[in-house]
Write an enzyme that holds these catalytic residues in place. Structure first.
Site, PDB file in Angstrom:
ATOM      1  N   ASP A 135      27.379  84.553  44.829  1.00  0.00           N
ATOM      2  CA  ASP A 135      26.859  84.423  43.478  1.00  0.00           C
ATOM      3  C   ASP A 135      27.988  84.201  42.473  1.00  0.00           C
ATOM      4  O   ASP A 135      29.063  84.800  42.586  1.00  0.00           O
ATOM      5  CB  ASP A 135      26.091  85.702  43.109  1.00  0.00           C
ATOM      6  N   GLU A 159      36.168  84.522  62.020  1.00  0.00           N
ATOM      7  CA  GLU A 159      36.142  85.480  63.135  1.00  0.00           C
ATOM      8  C   GLU A 159      34.729  85.629  63.699  1.00  0.00           C
ATOM      9  O   GLU A 159      34.547  85.913  64.878  1.00  0.00           O
ATOM     10  CB  GLU A 159      36.635  86.851  62.668  1.00  0.00           C
TER      11      GLU A 159
END
Length: 534
Positions: free
Chosen positions: A209, A251
């Site tokens: 956001d 990851e």
């Protein structure tokens, strides 16, 4: 339960169709008038049958709901109105079984004033380490009675609030949303841990956001319109934050989509470099009027912005902040601007819906990914909320002149003949549903081969099964004034007639789909679109 749909490629996010769920208004599982996670879980089959690839949830975290959940008090706790963390984990797992990836929303610019950090900062007083996590400053003027600077708010009103000990704190949105100090390592470390928390629970991505607002000029200087660099928008230091985030996402094979409102194409593209965000929302297209030349320019500009960093474009017609498409496209001014929203703006819903159908085919044929806001597939119009029921702070901070965003957040109609149109069972929804919304209900559109829901389901199935859609090249074709026509690969062609006259279609072997019936002589009527194979 539906079978898991395999991704068309390893980079699923480059051509995915992602459905936005605003949890308060999607489905009410416990009957208390507020949508919740149990309601979403009960409707996963609907989302799977619709044909989307992923679901983005606006904030479902613990929140006082001053700004619809974008005032977060705890990122590791689900708000009791929505359910529990255990239920969120079950939802993520069940969505995966339906072939749906889950994207969660992160609000890094600010937290709720109920957050433990801010409560500690208020208690600790001036000069304390606790206040260093935010932007506390003495005021200007003889007695510090004036705000520290003149920064404009993202909402109406002031950006500074004074506390009893005399200091002021910064909030680019409401006073209940204090801005975090992103130059502090604790703030950065906490958000990195939050990202890991949700990636470890199986989410596929994160929507960021207000992604360009985090970094502030260290001196907090006054804002001067038209002078760069802006003191709190798109500061250069923000990119180091997203590089560290990208390392974490990699990851987990996670992805980011940023809410980046920037007029400068080159600076916008910086957020999409290979070591930063994967995608960003396309507001140029979202706010564009229903005009052929301007839409073509918006498409060209969007693709040009993304090309230098080889990022996929995103296409979106509406979201939880903007006027719904069917209403907007039926107005004299078919664009969108927060500054021009007003009560009582007339709209021709029949015309707007016709255009919304054509826009669906246009959007889904463009290269890249698509975001579909809940209810867009039903053709929901913007609802007029009675003054006494409005909850959006944009309305109140404008002094009552802005109608706010509640009109696009009204709970969905699922069943035409059930109480509250099947949204819930016992209590009136948190926002009132218009009395005539039975005609938009899912069960009524299910049985209608000409409904907008059927159009979306058909289009999404074709998009998934037909070569040429999704990420990849496009080529504009010669077309008459007021008409957009472009080719994708494998003979796929999209024609959109934005004029008020019927037009001849180009030579083709097969008509895949039309947003409205063709004339008896095969011509495409105005405000309609088709997909063709040549």
């Amino acid at each position: 339960m539906a079978a898991v749909r395999p991704s068309r490629n390893d980079h699923w996010w480059r051509d995915a169709v992602i459905y936005q769920v605003y949890p308060r208004s999607f489905a009410d599982g416990d009957g208390d008038g507020t949508g919740d996670l149990s309601g979403v879980r009960s409707r996963l089959s609907y989302l799977s049958e619709l044909g989307v690839d992923a679901v983005w949830f606006t904030p479902w975290y613990l929140s006082p709901m001053v700004d619809g959940g974008y005032d977060v008090a705890d990122y590791r706790t689900i708000d009791p109105a929505f359910g529990t963390l255990d239920e969120a984990e079950k939802l993520i797992a069940e969505a995966t079984e339906f072939g749906l990836r889950v994207i969660v929303d992160i609000v890094p610019n600010h937290v709720s004033d109920r957050h433990v950090w801010f409560q500690a900062a208020l208690a600790a007083g001036p000069g304390s380490p606790e206040r260093e996590l935010f932007h506390f400053r003495p005021g200007r003027g003889e007695d510090g009675e004036l705000p520290p600077n003149n920064w404009p708010s993202e909402f109406s009103g002031t950006t500074w609030t004074r506390v009893p000990d005399g200091e002021w704190y910064l909030h680019l949105f409401t006073p209940e949303q204090p801005d975090l100090n992103w130059s502090h390592p604790t703030v950065r470390r906490e958000h990195e841990e939050i990202l890991r928390f949700w990636f470890e629970r199986g989410v596929a991505g994160v929507r960021v956001d207000s992604a360009a607002l985090l970094a502030k000029h260290p001196d907090l200087p006054d804002f001067v319109a038209g002078v760069d660099p802006h003191p709190y928008l798109d500061q250069d230091g923000i990119h180091d934050i997203y590089r560290s985030w990208r390392a974490i996402a990699d990851e987990y094979d996670g992805v980011f989509v940023g809410e980046v409102w920037l007029p400068d194409a080159e600076r916008f593209a910086r957020y999409l470099r290979p070591d930063e965000l994967h995608t960003a929302f396309n507001f140029t297209f979202l706010t564009c009027p229903w005009e052929a030349d301007r839409l073509r320019a918006a498409i060209d500009d969007t693709l040009a912005e993304h090309a230098p960093v080889q990022a996929p474009a995103t296409w979106v017609l509406s979201n939880h902040d903007v006027t719904r498409t069917a209403t907007r496209y039926g107005r004299t001014d078919t664009g969108f601007d927060f500054g021009t929203k007003a009560f009582g703006t007339p709209s021709d819903l029949q015309l707007g819906t016709r255009r919304a159908r054509a826009a669906a085919l246009l959007t889904l044929a463009l290269p890249g990914s698509v975001y579909l806001y809940q209810g867009e597939e039903l053709g929901l119009p913007e609802a007029e909320i009675p003054l006494e029921r409005i909850q959006d702070p944009m309305h109140f901070r404008s002094g009552g002149t802005d109608p706010g965003r509640d009109g696009c957040r009204v709970p969905l109609p699922w069943a035409a003949d059930k109480p509250f149109f099947g949204f819930g069972s016992h209590t009136e929804p948190w926002l009132p549903q218009p009395q005539d919304w039975a005609r938009y209900a899912v069960d009524r559109q299910d049985a209608d081969r000409e409904s907008l829901l059927t159009l979306y389901r058909t289009a999404l199935l074709l998009r998934r099964s037909t070569a040429g859609f999704g990420d990849g090249p496009m080529t504009w074709l010669v077309a008459d004034e007021g008409v957009l026509a472009f080719a994708r690969t494998n003979g796929l062609v999209c024609v959109v007639n934005l004029s008020d006259r019927a037009i001849e279609l180009p030579d083709h072997e097969e008509l895949l789909l039309a947003s409205s019936p063709l004339h008896s002589d095969g011509r495409l009527p105005g405000d309609a679109a088709v997909w063709l194979l040549r």
